[in-house]
Design an enzyme around this catalytic site. Structure first.
Site, PDB file in Angstrom:
ATOM      1  N   HIS B 275       8.068 -11.336 -24.118  1.00  0.00           N
ATOM      2  CA  HIS B 275       9.290 -11.104 -24.913  1.00  0.00           C
ATOM      3  C   HIS B 275      10.441 -12.003 -24.472  1.00  0.00           C
ATOM      4  O   HIS B 275      11.583 -11.570 -24.389  1.00  0.00           O
ATOM      5  CB  HIS B 275       9.705  -9.630 -24.827  1.00  0.00           C
ATOM      6  CG  HIS B 275       8.707  -8.707 -25.469  1.00  0.00           C
ATOM      7  ND1 HIS B 275       8.631  -8.521 -26.814  1.00  0.00           N
ATOM      8  CD2 HIS B 275       7.715  -7.951 -24.926  1.00  0.00           C
ATOM      9  CE1 HIS B 275       7.647  -7.670 -27.090  1.00  0.00           C
ATOM     10  NE2 HIS B 275       7.074  -7.319 -25.974  1.00  0.00           N
ATOM     11  N   ASP B 342       6.414  -5.218 -20.367  1.00  0.00           N
ATOM     12  CA  ASP B 342       5.464  -4.698 -21.352  1.00  0.00           C
ATOM     13  C   ASP B 342       4.781  -5.835 -22.091  1.00  0.00           C
ATOM     14  O   ASP B 342       5.287  -6.960 -22.145  1.00  0.00           O
ATOM     15  CB  ASP B 342       6.183  -3.811 -22.367  1.00  0.00           C
ATOM     16  CG  ASP B 342       7.321  -4.559 -23.063  1.00  0.00           C
ATOM     17  OD1 ASP B 342       8.064  -5.281 -22.374  1.00  0.00           O
ATOM     18  OD2 ASP B 342       7.464  -4.432 -24.290  1.00  0.00           O
ATOM     19  N   GLU B 343       3.628  -5.534 -22.637  1.00  0.00           N
ATOM     20  CA  GLU B 343       2.921  -6.407 -23.581  1.00  0.00           C
ATOM     21  C   GLU B 343       2.770  -7.850 -23.088  1.00  0.00           C
ATOM     22  O   GLU B 343       3.154  -8.799 -23.769  1.00  0.00           O
ATOM     23  CB  GLU B 343       3.648  -6.377 -24.939  1.00  0.00           C
ATOM     24  CG  GLU B 343       3.634  -4.979 -25.535  1.00  0.00           C
ATOM     25  CD  GLU B 343       4.215  -4.898 -26.941  1.00  0.00           C
ATOM     26  OE1 GLU B 343       3.579  -4.269 -27.792  1.00  0.00           O
ATOM     27  OE2 GLU B 343       5.298  -5.472 -27.179  1.00  0.00           O
ATOM     28  N   VAL B 344       2.236  -8.000 -21.897  1.00  0.00           N
ATOM     29  CA  VAL B 344       1.927  -9.342 -21.380  1.00  0.00           C
ATOM     30  C   VAL B 344       0.494  -9.673 -21.797  1.00  0.00           C
ATOM     31  O   VAL B 344      -0.460  -9.222 -21.188  1.00  0.00           O
ATOM     32  CB  VAL B 344       2.067  -9.373 -19.849  1.00  0.00           C
ATOM     33  CG1 VAL B 344       1.748 -10.767 -19.316  1.00  0.00           C
ATOM     34  CG2 VAL B 344       3.465  -8.950 -19.439  1.00  0.00           C
ATOM     35  N   ASP B 394       3.115  -0.644 -18.915  1.00  0.00           N
ATOM     36  CA  ASP B 394       1.982  -1.554 -19.108  1.00  0.00           C
ATOM     37  C   ASP B 394       1.305  -2.042 -17.830  1.00  0.00           C
ATOM     38  O   ASP B 394       0.067  -2.018 -17.750  1.00  0.00           O
ATOM     39  CB  ASP B 394       2.386  -2.750 -19.981  1.00  0.00           C
ATOM     40  CG  ASP B 394       2.970  -2.321 -21.316  1.00  0.00           C
ATOM     41  OD1 ASP B 394       3.881  -1.455 -21.308  1.00  0.00           O
ATOM     42  OD2 ASP B 394       2.525  -2.839 -22.336  1.00  0.00           O
TER      43      ASP B 394
END
Lengths: 581, 581
Positions: B275, B342-344, B394
């Site tokens: 992000h 988050d969301e790697v 995450d």
């Protein structure tokens, strides 16, 4: 090197600043489709030829004129209104030195009638902005066509920053345009929540920006009766939520007048025989007492209330509505009234001995026959006082037959048991004109870009002959207000109803890609925002500096806009200076 | 007889007019639950004893006072603010002749610290409005408890029309109250859309009305970087949507200052290493070039962009964020920073030869080990500059181990494969403090009263020991802004976040009926509307005349209110006269 870099940054910033931009949700999935150029109209015209020749407009001297403006207030007001809408951005008053000037737009109509809009009006127009002449032209048969043309023209104009000035530009363009459907509606329920007059007026403006032409006003329902009646003042004294939650007749006249100026019909709906509890507060005799066993006025949870649904066995009921419809006919100017007739649950009628006796006397054997009795008599009443009429689809679902000149609105959505397209076909085969709303219930919100589903829905997407398809005369987006009031109604309608508007106006062949449409829709939502409509976003991104001051429901102060723009320009200029010196 | 009937109508109208009212959706299914009395607080206090003794307050002379107001601006400002909030309806300035007068409220705190709020603050208070004395009292240990008490007090006051006058009343009441959770948050994303400062400020007011005490500010994301950095001015010059879409440091200071006055912490989130695309515009070296085959900067649809996710192999990356975090630490005053994480997605890292080489050198065998390397080093950086820290869940899902003092925010919702309660338990067992958001993603809208699902969700509803449950220190409602901006954010947050607020404050035993809660929530949403928060409705109905002027995001003009009220009173009075004469 650093200077050049910063200068590029400055240019990029400028581009950012001038145009709105919708962005991806995730980097890995960039938006597909072709980005539209600034000044792309919504809904898409039938035929639109745009050249690369760009003209410039001078806000102070541009002439927007028509020979008809003296004779027709609709034209006169439209020219004033669209001057403001075309030049709605803070800008240089000068023309761009790099472009030929477009000096004027002349609007001509051949039929100079200047009354109220009605079903089937001709809305055809041509719009010509030649690259070789200083004057553009709009030609339409009727004033309604001229209104649509002016809206398109206002959308073609865009601004661009050049050398620190903000210029109004337009591409040389030829458009020939007309709507696919004559009935392009938006329905608002003002009974579950009272929607303030200023919001309804603002909504009319937004409808005009989307070429929608029918405001279907679902005035009353079980929860409240907000329309002032001079004949039956008790209706609002007991049926409105409070003395503040009433549409005065002067309010209604203002709404109708503003709608007319924008070529929008206002069709009132007085929904009967169900959805009428609010009438019962002042006129209990109108309602059917519901029984449990031998006891009247008994509620049965999830079956019926204590009293509900009009009593179809009493002459009093029909006389009352004849009087009310007559008053409404005088107040609202449209040829049509919507008579409702949806969701008539039989349990309460069945439970009532007076009604059973009446059915015996009239030889009505089933509840459907009773409903048919009510429907026919009520339609006859409407006809008698000079009204044309629409109803919801429900009576026809049950096999109730109503006169052929009744327009039927199909609203039920598809589920395991039914398919709305089948409903449309079946009603078209009975030779009723049809309005489709099934796929356009705006109140049924869902997460994400649900405009896409609205956009894909086609009211003629049923298996049928060409003749049958001709019976579908339009569609309507519906906003029921159980969970909607002045806090969220405008942002929830717009731009979702814009998707419906393009489907109802444009040719489906040219509007079959939501990937492409999203960029034009984004520009359109930003345009609405600039014009003071708090239209919600369709994805991440931004519009212009005006999105900072565009508080929902408040008209944007152009002064504020100017201040924001000037501050921003200062920032930009600082960057610029830093780059150069 | 007719006179009496009309008089009853008049009384009914009055009741309608004074109190808000939420209505049924269908007549056949009337609302269940017990209607609350006017002046019922939200969130529900721990212990609340209300007597039938009613006192009256005089707006002009009522004393709201504290010995601490000279020494602490929080108290001083709160007394001013709550005077306005308590007396926020047009009314008679006189006291009701039928009731004893409550002349004053005195606020006392034992710990006179007057700094910034922090995790674990004591918010306990007692509130006493005796029926026998003219003075009420609030006692709290801290200033934060006093703020919560004042909010409750302001909610206990209601107005009633008697003999044509509108009086302020309050029931003699004893309350002892404290929150169930110390962390009661609301998260707003200002990267997908820039949310104007005035909206963020208004949102802080609404948070105080709901006793929420953490504003988790998700500042930046792929789409934009709107926070002014003095150290790295290029971040916003290239990463913000436009020069107008930037939070100046003075804006941030103002937001933090207004939050502090309301006992609200502001936790900044700088989400890394994913992000972060907006950083790359000014600092491309920070991002990982994604490869397809041997070609760098290649996007692969639905897998990765051309460059994304921070490059964890470069010291430059860690140094950059150390500097940025240090600047942010000086600007934001809270002890905590949210580090995101988050969301790697591993694909881009995997594709990059420089990163593969780095992994070899560092003996990192898997992408999880690489992520762990990044997480540990970034957390160490934050610690080094004096920050405490939070992250999204995450890394822990993947088995990444981070230091035990990291607060973990659980956000993933339940689906076929997972159950959020299992996530909470598993993280609590690893002895991390947990914040729950899984069931409170406000952006995921659905049709109808979705507050009910939020209300039913309990952050400690997992199978675990009491000790494990203690690790859950709170919850947070999240508003991601892909489809939300200034046009709809406030009406979409409120009153849906109010359901979360009561769950986080009140005892679950007393708040297990949504049937009962709906009436109190309805009163609360009307209260918010009166206070200028455009909170959307939870069902059909109306509030008061103020719902007509309560345009979203605009502060209600009390002058307008007064006009509407006076007009309405005239109408009522006319009915009344007609009834009597």
């Amino acid at each position: 090197m650093n200077c050049i870099m910063l200068f590029i940054v400055y240019l990029l910033t400028f581009i950012h600043f001038s145009y709105c931009e919708v962005k991806y949700i995730e980097i890995k999935a960039p938006l597909k489709g072709e980005r539209s150029d600034p000044g792309s109209p919504w809904p898409l015209p039938r035929s639109w030829t745009r050249t690369i020749a760009t003209l410039t407009l001078a806000p102070d001297t541009f002439e927007l004129k028509s020979a008809h403006s003296k004779d027709c207030d609709i034209i006169e007001q439209a020219l004033l209104r669209y001057r403001g809408l075309i030049f709605d951005q803070p800008s240089s008053t000068k023309i761009s030195p790099n472009h030929r000037e477009l000096e004027s737009m002349r609007v001509t109509i051949s039929d100079t009638s200047c009354g109220y809009p009605k079903l089937g009006d001709d809305e055809h127009y041509t719009l010509s902005i030649p690259s070789y002449s200083h004057g553009a032209t709009i030609k339409a048969k009727t004033v309604w066509g001229a209104l649509r043309a002016l809206e398109t023209f206002s959308q073609l104009v865009f601004t661009k920053n050049q050398d620190g000035h903000n210029y109004y530009l337009i591409n040389a363009t030829t458009i020939e345009d007309w709507p696919r459907f004559s009935y392009r509606g938006l329905h608002i329920d003002t009974a579950r929540h009272f929607i303030p007059v200023n919001i309804l007026l603002k909504n009319l403006e937004a409808m005009a920006y989307n070429k929608l032409n029918v405001f279907h006003w679902h005035i009353s329902d079980d929860q409240s009766f907000p329309l002032e009646s001079k004949l039956f003042p008790n209706l609002t004294q007991t049926g409105a939520y409070s003395p503040a939650h009433i549409y005065r007749q002067s309010d209604v006249r203002r709404i109708i007048s503003e709608a007319r100026l924008r070529g929008i019909r206002v069709i009132p709906e007085i929904d009967t025989p169900g959805h009428t509890q609010s009438f019962g507060k002042a006129f209990p005799k109108l309602l059917t007492a519901c029984y449990v066993g031998d006891e009247p006025f008994q509620a049965k949870y999830n079956v019926h209330g204590e009293a509900e649904i009009l009593n179809p066995s009493r002459n009093y009921t029909y006389q009352f509505f004849k009087d009310l419809f007559t008053e409404i006919r005088g107040l609202f100017r449209d040829e049509y009234i919507h008579l409702g007739m949806d969701e008539v649950y039989p349990e309460c009628w069945e439970s009532n001995p007076e009604i059973r006796e009446f059915m015996n006397l009239q030889n009505l054997r089933t509840m459907t026959e009773l409903e048919q009795y009510y429907a026919r008599r009520t339609i006859a009443t409407a006809k008698q006082i000079g009204y044309k009429y629409m109803i919801w689809q429900d009576p026809l679902d049950k096999g109730v037959q109503v006169s052929n000149d009744t327009i039927v609105q199909v609203w039920k959505s598809s589920d395991e048991k039914r398919n709305w397209q089948d409903d449309v076909r079946s009603i078209a085969r009975k030779r009723h004109q049809v309005i489709v709303s099934s796929c356009w219930y705006l109140n049924k919100i869902s997460y994400g870009p649900d405009w896409i589903e609205y956009y894909k829905c086609d009211p003629r997407s049923f298996e049928g002959s060409l003749d049958e398809k001709e019976y579908v005369i339009g569609g309507e987006a519906c906003m029921w207000t159980e969970y909607v009031d002045q806090t969220n109604i405008l942002s929830r309608i717009w731009p979702r109803a814009s998707a419906v508007a393009e489907r109802l106006w444009s040719h489906p062949r040219d509007t079959n890609s939501t990937d492409d449409a999203q960029f034009r829709l984004d520009e359109h939502r930003c345009r609405m925002l600039r014009r003071g409509i708090p239209a919600q976003p369709i994805g991440p991104g931004f519009c212009g500096p005006y999105d900072l001051t565009s508080n929902a429901n408040s008209i944007i102060s152009s002064q504020n806009q100017l201040i924001v723009l000037m501050c921003s320009l200062l920032v930009i200029t600082r960057i610029n200076f830093r780059a150069i010196f």
